[in-house]
Design an enzyme around this catalytic site. Sequence first.
Site, PDB file in Angstrom:
ATOM      1  N   ARG A 246      -6.595 -25.991 -33.210  1.00 23.09           N
ATOM      2  CA  ARG A 246      -7.523 -25.590 -34.268  1.00 23.09           C
ATOM      3  C   ARG A 246      -7.817 -24.086 -34.191  1.00 23.09           C
ATOM      4  O   ARG A 246      -7.725 -23.360 -35.177  1.00 23.09           O
ATOM      5  CB  ARG A 246      -8.834 -26.380 -34.115  1.00 23.09           C
ATOM      6  CG  ARG A 246      -9.612 -26.609 -35.379  1.00 23.09           C
ATOM      7  CD  ARG A 246     -10.652 -27.701 -35.136  1.00 23.09           C
ATOM      8  NE  ARG A 246     -11.461 -27.410 -33.959  1.00 23.09           N
ATOM      9  CZ  ARG A 246     -12.621 -26.738 -33.992  1.00 23.09           C
ATOM     10  NH1 ARG A 246     -13.099 -26.329 -35.128  1.00 23.09           N
ATOM     11  NH2 ARG A 246     -13.280 -26.500 -32.887  1.00 23.09           N
ATOM     12  N   GLU A 265      -0.265 -20.295 -27.557  1.00 23.28           N
ATOM     13  CA  GLU A 265       0.012 -21.344 -26.567  1.00 23.28           C
ATOM     14  C   GLU A 265      -1.100 -22.366 -26.730  1.00 23.28           C
ATOM     15  O   GLU A 265      -2.191 -22.205 -26.204  1.00 23.28           O
ATOM     16  CB  GLU A 265       0.043 -20.703 -25.184  1.00 23.28           C
ATOM     17  CG  GLU A 265       0.855 -21.479 -24.181  1.00 23.28           C
ATOM     18  CD  GLU A 265      -0.029 -22.308 -23.307  1.00 23.28           C
ATOM     19  OE1 GLU A 265      -0.161 -23.510 -23.628  1.00 23.28           O
ATOM     20  OE2 GLU A 265      -0.598 -21.790 -22.347  1.00 23.28           O
ATOM     21  N   CYS A 299      -3.232 -27.873 -20.364  1.00 20.01           N
ATOM     22  CA  CYS A 299      -2.484 -28.078 -21.604  1.00 20.01           C
ATOM     23  C   CYS A 299      -1.212 -28.857 -21.311  1.00 20.01           C
ATOM     24  O   CYS A 299      -0.627 -29.448 -22.206  1.00 20.01           O
ATOM     25  CB  CYS A 299      -2.205 -26.763 -22.307  1.00 20.01           C
ATOM     26  SG  CYS A 299      -1.445 -25.578 -21.243  1.00 20.01           S
TER      27      CYS A 299
HETATM   28  C1  UN1 Z   1      -2.627 -24.344 -19.168  1.00 20.73           C
HETATM   29  O1  UN1 Z   1      -3.064 -25.478 -18.966  1.00 20.73           O
HETATM   30  O2  UN1 Z   1      -3.048 -23.648 -20.101  1.00 20.73           O
HETATM   31  O3  UN1 Z   1       2.087 -25.674 -15.836  1.00 20.73           O
HETATM   32  C2  UN1 Z   1      -1.656 -23.685 -18.284  1.00 20.73           C
HETATM   33  C3  UN1 Z   1       0.909 -25.783 -15.495  1.00 20.73           C
HETATM   34  C4  UN1 Z   1       0.194 -24.541 -15.049  1.00 20.73           C
HETATM   35  C5  UN1 Z   1      -0.317 -23.787 -16.212  1.00 20.73           C
HETATM   36  C6  UN1 Z   1      -1.091 -24.578 -17.212  1.00 20.73           C
HETATM   37  N1  UN1 Z   1       1.096 -23.730 -14.295  1.00 20.73           N
HETATM   38  O4  UN1 Z   1       0.322 -26.847 -15.480  1.00 20.73           O
END
Ligand code: UN1
Length: 513
Positions: A246, A265, A299
């Site tokens: 969003r 991202e 993420c």
């Molecule tokens: C994120 O959650 O924005 O690959 C980054 C991973 C970490 C980075 C996550 N090295 O889970």
Amino acid sequence: KHGVRDVLRQLGIQAENAAYSTGLHWGGAQNAKTRTILAPADGQRLATVAMATAEDYDQVVKTAQEAFKTWRLMPAPKRGEIVRQIGNKLREYKEPLGKLVSVEMGKILQEGYGEVQEMIDICDFAVGLSRQLHGLTMHSERPAHRMYEQYHPLGIVGIISAFNFPVAVWSWNAMLAAVCGDVCIWKPSEKTPLTAVAVQHIIREVLEANELPEGIFNLVIGEAEIGAAMAADGRVPLVSATGSTRMGRKVGEVVGARLGRALLELGGNNAIILTKNADLDMAMRAIVFGAVGTAGQRCTTTRRLIIEDSIYEEVKNRLLTIYPKLPIGHPLQEGTLVGPLIDGDAVKGFSDALTKVQEEGGKLLTGGQVLSGAEYHGGHYVQPAIVEAENHYHMVQEETFAPILYLIKYSGGVDNAIELQNGVKQGLSSSIFTLNMREAEAFLAQAGSDCGIANVNIGTSGAEIGGAFGGEKETGGGRESGSDAWKVYMRRQTNTINYSDQLPLAQGIKFDV
Ligand code: UN1
């Protein structure tokens, strides 16, 4: 009781009145709006920070513009030397900074240290990169002509970071931007400004020791309107934003409208495929780390498990013995594997998602409780949940930033599993567990996973910095961190030089005057 004050003192944090920093100086209006930061683990008040105003932001941009004029002239390997020193400072401060990450964000201490290690790693990567900002050379079609390309510094990079990786994702951007000759303005999540303040203090030591001007590494603490100002600001050629789809959509639209560059991202909806050829012991470790690590707030968190029907019951039963025993508690407590969620809203999001998915027909198999009781007092703890679901459910299609794992059954070959894995709007990370090379290769091939990250016998989260990080579709398409992600931080120029005494035109065009 966990020595939070000591950590803040060790990092030299005086967060009060610190609405912005230009690397060497702190500033902010006397009567600025403030925000009190509470530890997600126990509600302890950590500090109150001032919020930058539109004027503060403008001041910072002007300072950054000035700094860019000198920083871009410093040879790239010399800029790399500054980044090397930043990496060394981070090594020195790994312990307290990692602890502060854990305190402010709520991830367990091991992951707090891991986050600082990720910063150190990207510094090392950027130092090497500072001698490898290569362009290509081409053979000209014209005699005695030389053609090549080069990369030049871009200008101000705006960095909008999220609460879940409050400092590492900034460093992926800022350290690459720095060796590329850019200056940056960092707007951290309003939920986690203290780690950003700490990092600015650490960076200042390096800037002072090298007598560098202010304005190379800037910080602006504020609400969403600071991010919006950056997105709309023609003085900021690149805006790199990490966060929800969003938020990213808004940033992308505004930056796009002024034909600036956006590096996005955004959300993930990451799945692990388990075929009957999986090594299930390995898979279990990956699933549990992926699904409940960082309390489901990465993420790259594993949100969906796509399981071949013949092993479905076994996988489910194994998870159902592990989940009730997960050590949930204070992130600084040794042995804890699952810390709190960031705040009350996140807890509400978790509960609401579980209610809704059950309304759609999902079956809650374990977890889902909001934890209360003395040891959880003041914190935002939940019991990670597993839900039997179907891929098309509305809630399964959404990214809920909390530890909910959806179990989805497939039958009839790996292609069906891949179709389910790709059947969401997001495209960040994906994985398959199989010892069968045909299945593994199908998953990696052009009709396989449609994600930016596709792993075999490794979970969806915990990527190394050496690869490009990011994803497709609603994840936003941006790539940060390793590989050639640096190119987005520079402007590219093609140069053709004629060292003959003729002026031949390309494509053989005759144009004699
Ligand atoms: C994120 O959650 O924005 O690959 C980054 C991973 C970490 C980075 C996550 N090295 O889970």
